[in-house]
Design an enzyme around this catalytic site. Structure first.
Site, PDB file in Angstrom:
ATOM      1  N   GLY A  46       6.453  -0.243  65.732  1.00  0.00           N
ATOM      2  CA  GLY A  46       5.328  -0.432  66.636  1.00  0.00           C
ATOM      3  C   GLY A  46       5.498   0.489  67.831  1.00  0.00           C
ATOM      4  N   GLN A  51       4.551   3.423  76.440  1.00  0.00           N
ATOM      5  CA  GLN A  51       5.876   3.971  76.110  1.00  0.00           C
ATOM      6  C   GLN A  51       5.868   5.495  76.033  1.00  0.00           C
ATOM      7  OE1 GLN A  51       6.360   0.968  72.695  1.00  0.00           O
ATOM      8  NE2 GLN A  51       8.461   1.284  73.395  1.00  0.00           N
ATOM      9  N   CYS A  95      13.698  -2.254  70.983  1.00  0.00           N
ATOM     10  CA  CYS A  95      12.573  -1.558  71.608  1.00  0.00           C
ATOM     11  C   CYS A  95      12.955  -0.097  71.763  1.00  0.00           C
ATOM     12  CB  CYS A  95      12.272  -2.169  72.977  1.00  0.00           C
ATOM     13  SG  CYS A  95      10.874  -1.382  73.807  1.00  0.00           S
ATOM     14  N   LEU A  96      12.033   0.794  71.444  1.00  0.00           N
ATOM     15  CA  LEU A  96      12.306   2.226  71.556  1.00  0.00           C
ATOM     16  C   LEU A  96      12.533   2.636  73.008  1.00  0.00           C
ATOM     17  CD1 LEU A  96       9.697   3.481  68.931  1.00  0.00           C
ATOM     18  CD2 LEU A  96      12.193   3.374  68.655  1.00  0.00           C
ATOM     19  N   HIS A 137       5.088  -8.231  70.880  1.00  0.00           N
ATOM     20  CA  HIS A 137       5.979  -7.318  71.627  1.00  0.00           C
ATOM     21  C   HIS A 137       5.163  -6.155  72.211  1.00  0.00           C
ATOM     22  CE1 HIS A 137       9.892  -4.834  71.774  1.00  0.00           C
ATOM     23  NE2 HIS A 137       8.960  -3.914  71.880  1.00  0.00           N
ATOM     24  N   GLU A 138       4.220  -5.618  71.422  1.00  0.00           N
ATOM     25  CA  GLU A 138       3.412  -4.476  71.887  1.00  0.00           C
ATOM     26  C   GLU A 138       2.405  -4.903  72.965  1.00  0.00           C
ATOM     27  OE1 GLU A 138       4.728  -1.939  71.066  1.00  0.00           O
ATOM     28  OE2 GLU A 138       5.692  -2.503  69.191  1.00  0.00           O
ATOM     29  N   HIS A 141       4.000  -5.049  76.218  1.00  0.00           N
ATOM     30  CA  HIS A 141       4.121  -3.729  76.869  1.00  0.00           C
ATOM     31  C   HIS A 141       2.859  -3.409  77.678  1.00  0.00           C
ATOM     32  CE1 HIS A 141       7.877  -1.957  75.557  1.00  0.00           C
ATOM     33  NE2 HIS A 141       7.628  -2.154  74.267  1.00  0.00           N
TER      34      HIS A 141
HETATM   35  O1  GNR Z   1      10.767  -0.494  66.314  1.00  0.00           O
HETATM   36  C1  GNR Z   1      10.703  -1.608  66.837  1.00  0.00           C
HETATM   37  N1  GNR Z   1      11.276  -2.673  66.216  1.00  0.00           N
HETATM   38  C2  GNR Z   1      11.073  -3.981  66.615  1.00  0.00           C
HETATM   39  C3  GNR Z   1      11.897  -4.961  66.066  1.00  0.00           C
HETATM   40  C4  GNR Z   1      11.715  -6.268  66.411  1.00  0.00           C
HETATM   41  C5  GNR Z   1      10.719  -6.623  67.282  1.00  0.00           C
HETATM   42  C6  GNR Z   1       9.906  -5.672  67.840  1.00  0.00           C
HETATM   43  C7  GNR Z   1      10.076  -4.357  67.503  1.00  0.00           C
HETATM   44  S1  GNR Z   1       9.028  -3.160  68.174  1.00  0.00           S
HETATM   45  C8  GNR Z   1      10.066  -1.763  68.153  1.00  0.00           C
HETATM   46  C9  GNR Z   1       9.318  -0.529  68.615  1.00  0.00           C
HETATM   47  C10 GNR Z   1       8.894  -0.701  70.049  1.00  0.00           C
HETATM   48  O2  GNR Z   1       9.610  -0.573  70.995  1.00  0.00           O
HETATM   49  N2  GNR Z   1       7.654  -1.051  70.262  1.00  0.00           N
HETATM   50  O3  GNR Z   1       7.225  -1.275  71.511  1.00  0.00           O
HETATM   51 NI    NI Z   2       8.972  -1.943  72.604  1.00  0.00          NI
END
Ligand code: GNR
Ligand code: NI
Length: 173
Positions: A46, A51, A95-96, A137-138, A141
């Protein structure tokens, strides 16, 4: 398509509230395409526009396993949770923007999400499992929330310090 740079904590943009998109035009579609390329290259499942330093309410998702034949990316503009299940799920999130750190986060197991798709059409989908975790999660953000905000201040600060140190030590060859 262009691969974009991903910002890391504690970049102040990661704390900002992103702005709704007025309409899904070619400029927004170009952003969606570039975000998808960036997410696949990372690799991640995601990515939120903030980001890549763009404060718009735009996310891309693809939770299909890497290397899977036909990957089905989801493009979500102005996503909104319209319903969440009472049952919760715990997932070890990453999270990236917080490279190489993972922590358990509890969220509703399923959510209904209303959004504009790549064409600008209004849709509403039920999301479950990893897709439900990831979309929440997104959307976080877009509201300036990173998963480490759910941890204790002590844990959060430790992770931020480690990310800062790791990125400072990165030698560009
Ligand atoms: O790549 C991602 N893996 C992930 C694993 C578990 C819960 C959420 C994520 S999202 C993350 C990519 C990211 O930072 N998206 O904002
Ligand atoms: Ni993230």
């Amino acid at each position: 398509m262009t691969k974009l740079d991903i910002i890391n904590v504690p970049h102040p943009l990661l704390k900002t509230l992103s702005t709704p998109v007025e309409r899904v035009d070619d400029e927004v579609r170009k952003l969606l395409d570039d975000m998808l390329e960036t997410m696949y290259a990372a690799p991640g499942i995601g990515l939120a526009a903030i980001q890549v330093a763009v404060p718009k309410r735009v996310i891309v998702l693809d939770t299909a396993p890497e290397g899977e034949e036909d990957r089905k990316p989801l493009f979500l503009v102005n996503p909104e949770v319209t319903w969440e299940s009472e049952d919760l799920n715990v997932y070890s999130e990453g999270c990236l923007s917080v490279p190489e750190h993972y922590a358990d986060v509890e969220r509703p197991a399923s959510v209904r999400v209303k959004y504009l798709d790549y064409k600008g059409d209004l849709r509403e989908d039920l999301m479950e499992g990893l897709t439900a975790t990831c979309v929440q999660h997104e959307i976080d953000h877009l509201d300036g929330i990173v998963f480490i905000d759910y941890l204790s201040k002590l844990k959060r600060n430790m992770i931020i310090k480690k990310v800062q140190k790791a990125t400072k030590d990165t030698v560009v060859l």
